[in-house]
Design an enzyme around this catalytic site. Structure first.
Site, PDB file in Angstrom:
ATOM      1  N   GLU A   6       4.440   7.701  -0.370  1.00 61.54           N
ATOM      2  CA  GLU A   6       4.692   6.869   0.886  1.00 61.54           C
ATOM      3  C   GLU A   6       5.697   5.705   0.551  1.00 61.54           C
ATOM      4  O   GLU A   6       5.714   5.044  -0.646  1.00 61.54           O
ATOM      5  CB  GLU A   6       3.365   6.176   1.613  1.00 61.54           C
ATOM      6  CG  GLU A   6       2.494   7.587   1.785  1.00 61.54           C
ATOM      7  CD  GLU A   6       1.165   6.985   2.439  1.00 61.54           C
ATOM      8  OE1 GLU A   6       0.819   7.521   3.448  1.00 61.54           O
ATOM      9  OE2 GLU A   6       0.483   5.990   2.174  1.00 61.54           O
ATOM     10  N   CYS A  48       9.477  -1.060   0.864  1.00 62.18           N
ATOM     11  CA  CYS A  48       8.737  -0.992  -0.067  1.00 62.18           C
ATOM     12  C   CYS A  48       8.641   0.549  -0.658  1.00 62.18           C
ATOM     13  O   CYS A  48       8.188   1.423   0.085  1.00 62.18           O
ATOM     14  CB  CYS A  48       7.176  -1.512   0.670  1.00 62.18           C
ATOM     15  SG  CYS A  48       5.799  -1.333  -0.648  1.00 62.18           S
ATOM     16  N   CYS A  70      -1.294   6.655  -9.365  1.00 61.14           N
ATOM     17  CA  CYS A  70      -1.247   5.636 -10.170  1.00 61.14           C
ATOM     18  C   CYS A  70      -2.253   5.795 -11.383  1.00 61.14           C
ATOM     19  O   CYS A  70      -3.466   6.094 -11.087  1.00 61.14           O
ATOM     20  CB  CYS A  70      -1.383   4.272  -9.657  1.00 61.14           C
ATOM     21  SG  CYS A  70      -0.912   2.730 -10.791  1.00 61.14           S
ATOM     22  N   CYS A 116      -6.716  -0.011 -10.993  1.00 61.72           N
ATOM     23  CA  CYS A 116      -7.106  -1.460 -10.419  1.00 61.72           C
ATOM     24  C   CYS A 116      -8.176  -1.133  -9.230  1.00 61.72           C
ATOM     25  O   CYS A 116      -8.071  -0.090  -8.511  1.00 61.72           O
ATOM     26  CB  CYS A 116      -5.954  -2.184  -9.675  1.00 61.72           C
ATOM     27  SG  CYS A 116      -4.639  -2.520 -10.844  1.00 61.72           S
ATOM     28  N   CYS A 153      -7.530  -1.195  -5.097  1.00 67.21           N
ATOM     29  CA  CYS A 153      -6.366  -0.373  -4.731  1.00 67.21           C
ATOM     30  C   CYS A 153      -6.700   1.082  -4.406  1.00 67.21           C
ATOM     31  O   CYS A 153      -7.257   1.691  -5.061  1.00 67.21           O
ATOM     32  CB  CYS A 153      -5.350  -0.416  -5.850  1.00 67.21           C
ATOM     33  SG  CYS A 153      -3.735   0.223  -5.219  1.00 67.21           S
ATOM     34  N   CYS A 177      -0.288  -3.557   1.709  1.00 61.53           N
ATOM     35  CA  CYS A 177      -0.574  -3.520   0.387  1.00 61.53           C
ATOM     36  C   CYS A 177      -1.721  -3.085  -0.032  1.00 61.53           C
ATOM     37  O   CYS A 177      -2.835  -3.181   0.486  1.00 61.53           O
ATOM     38  CB  CYS A 177      -0.536  -5.026  -0.070  1.00 61.53           C
ATOM     39  SG  CYS A 177       0.842  -6.138   0.269  1.00 61.53           S
TER      40      CYS A 177
HETATM   41  N1  SAH Z   1       1.517  -1.489  -9.572  1.00 60.14           N
HETATM   42  C1  SAH Z   1       2.222  -2.388  -8.980  1.00 60.14           C
HETATM   43  C2  SAH Z   1       2.792  -2.369  -7.522  1.00 60.14           C
HETATM   44  C3  SAH Z   1       1.374  -2.173  -6.929  1.00 60.14           C
HETATM   45  S1  SAH Z   1       1.378  -2.650  -5.140  1.00 60.14           S
HETATM   46  C4  SAH Z   1       1.408  -3.651  -9.307  1.00 60.14           C
HETATM   47  O1  SAH Z   1       0.376  -3.578  -9.719  1.00 60.14           O
HETATM   48  O2  SAH Z   1       2.143  -4.879  -9.215  1.00 60.14           O
HETATM   49  C5  SAH Z   1       1.807  -4.085  -4.775  1.00 60.14           C
HETATM   50  C6  SAH Z   1       0.750  -5.189  -4.613  1.00 60.14           C
HETATM   51  O3  SAH Z   1      -0.449  -4.983  -3.731  1.00 60.14           O
HETATM   52  C7  SAH Z   1       0.063  -5.455  -5.992  1.00 60.14           C
HETATM   53  O4  SAH Z   1       0.037  -6.880  -6.283  1.00 60.14           O
HETATM   54  C8  SAH Z   1      -1.263  -4.875  -5.669  1.00 60.14           C
HETATM   55  O5  SAH Z   1      -2.338  -5.459  -6.591  1.00 60.14           O
HETATM   56  C9  SAH Z   1      -1.676  -5.127  -4.368  1.00 60.14           C
HETATM   57  N2  SAH Z   1      -2.776  -4.291  -3.804  1.00 60.14           N
HETATM   58  C10 SAH Z   1      -3.428  -3.350  -4.397  1.00 60.14           C
HETATM   59  N3  SAH Z   1      -4.378  -2.954  -3.328  1.00 60.14           N
HETATM   60  C11 SAH Z   1      -4.514  -3.905  -2.508  1.00 60.14           C
HETATM   61  C12 SAH Z   1      -5.481  -4.064  -1.685  1.00 60.14           C
HETATM   62  N4  SAH Z   1      -6.279  -3.029  -1.140  1.00 60.14           N
HETATM   63  N5  SAH Z   1      -5.242  -5.087  -0.630  1.00 60.14           N
HETATM   64  C13 SAH Z   1      -4.195  -6.067  -0.967  1.00 60.14           C
HETATM   65  N6  SAH Z   1      -3.387  -6.116  -2.089  1.00 60.14           N
HETATM   66  C14 SAH Z   1      -3.612  -4.938  -2.871  1.00 60.14           C
END
Ligand code: SAH
Length: 371
Positions: free
Chosen positions: A95, A108, A115, A119, A122, A342
């Site tokens: 996406e 974005c 991934c 985390c 996420c 996000c």
């Molecule tokens: N792998 C990269 C890009 C990830 S997405 C990274 O970890 O930075 C970008 C941001 O969205 C990251 O800071 C991630 O931690 C955050 N994110 C992931 N899941 C989320 C959620 N459910 N709600 C809000 N932010 C989230």
């Protein structure tokens, strides 16, 4: 490689110059003309590149092509945010999200199908990991969005910022992400300033050092916790590269690249990392440092065990940080009605090479080493 039809999308300028010289006996300016057609004008058909000689176009068609990803679905949020699902092959989808604001348009983009960082908060992590995107697949997201948005808005200057905040961990796909960023920065590519291309990472420390030597873009780091115990739970890569090591790499990056500050992302999880003592501990870590904090209200997705911190808790958290001399802002949620906010990007990840639990041990190590 002779005999192969090469996809020119995403080929850095020097490589494109070599390609036209070696395969077509053409001068470097032909490569520059091609880049203008592909990136500035968004043209993918050689036959439409009217200032290239007819026979050059014909020859080009025999050895090269410009292949862009296919759009599977397109959705628009009530706030104007656009989300595209793009096919990466018959079964996989990633996406890409466009977020329009009065003074800018942010795209974005994704760097991997799924991934492996796992985390805990996420949505992409829940899908597991399938593969890295190629340079063409990364640049292709910008090419497509550029075309689609220009059609909607009727102008060409719609993408002013690009952020690697979609699916995937960009530094685990270093080999393809860096050449893609060079196209974003190149004045014959998307011609963006280095402050308008942001790489966001969960904290792959060795690759931050490598990036410091090789490419100058804005750095965002997903911190999410002020101590190792909590960060180990939320961002498992922390077990390999703990906070102190990560911050050291960030300050090194800024020094090397003469950058202004690192943006630290901090997702606000109700009752988990949002207490006043967490804010004070964060302030102790970052006070006096070239750092900004971006507080992200948690975005829910099916199956998550977390909840978003209440608005007043987030405001109080920000105020504590500001009072302690740390710049903190609250990120406005965009596109959550179409699951484009996000952490909500799920894409379509099939044939995973690792499952979530598999990612916890074995794969984390191999993605750290892969570069
Ligand atoms: N792998 C990269 C890009 C990830 S997405 C990274 O970890 O930075 C970008 C941001 O969205 C990251 O800071 C991630 O931690 C955050 N994110 C992931 N899941 C989320 C959620 N459910 N709600 C809000 N932010 C989230």
């Amino acid at each position: 490689m002779s005999g192969d039809i090469v996809n020119l999308l995403g080929l850095p300028r020097a490589e494109l110059e070599t390609f036209v010289a070696d395969r077509l006996g053409a001068k470097p300016f032909r490569a520059r003309q091609l880049m203008k057609w592909v990136y500035r004008r968004g043209v993918a058909e050689f036959s439409q590149m009217t200032d290239l000689a007819q026979d050059f176009r014909a020859q080009l068609g025999l050895v090269a092509k410009i292949t862009v990803p296919q759009i599977v679905t397109q959705q628009q949020s009530v706030d104007g945010t656009q989300k595209w699902m793009l096919a990466m092959d018959e079964v996989q989808g990633i996406e890409t999200v466009y977020i329009p604001e009065p003074d800018r348009g942010t795209l974005c983009i994704s760097s991997q199908v799924g991934c492996a960082m796992d985390c805990s908060f996420c949505s992409t992590a829940q899908q597991g990991f399938n593969r890295n995107l190629s340079v063409a697949e990364i640049v292709g997201q910008v090419w497509l969005a550029h075309r689609e948005i220009s059609e909607i808005r009727g102008d060409g200057r719609s993408i002013t910022n690009i952020v690697f905040m979609g699916m995937g961990e960009p530094l685990a796909n270093y080999r393809n992400v860096v050449p893609a960023m060079r196209i974003f920065l190149d004045d014959l590519g998307y011609d963006l300033s280095r402050r308008r291309v942001t790489l966001s990472t969960s904290g792959l420390v060795p690759q931050i050092y490598k990036l410091a030597e090789e490419c100058n873009v804005a750095l965002a780091v997903s911190l999410h916790a002020p101590n190792d115990e909590l960060r180990n739970e939320l961002v498992p890569i922390n077990r390999i590269h703990p906070i102190a090591e990560l911050l050291k790499a960030c300050w090194h990056y800024l020094e090397k690249q003469n950058g202004r500050s690192v943006t630290f992302e901090y997702v606000m999880l109700d009752g988990v990392n949002d207490k006043p003592e967490h804010a004070r501990a964060l302030a102790r870590l970052l006070r006096g440092r070239p750092a900004k904090l971006n507080l992200i209200p948690f975005n829910i997705f099916p199956g998550t065990r977390y909840r978003r911190s209440p608005a007043e808790v987030i405001v109080q958290f920000r105020d504590i940080l500001n009072e302690h001399g740390v710049i903190a802002m609250i990120r406005r949620t965009r596109g959550d009605d179409i699951d484009a906010a996000c952490g909500q990007l799920a894409g379509r990840v099939r044939d995973r090479v690792v499952t979530r639990l598999g990612a916890r041990r074995g794969h984390l190590h191999s993605s750290v080493q892969a570069s």
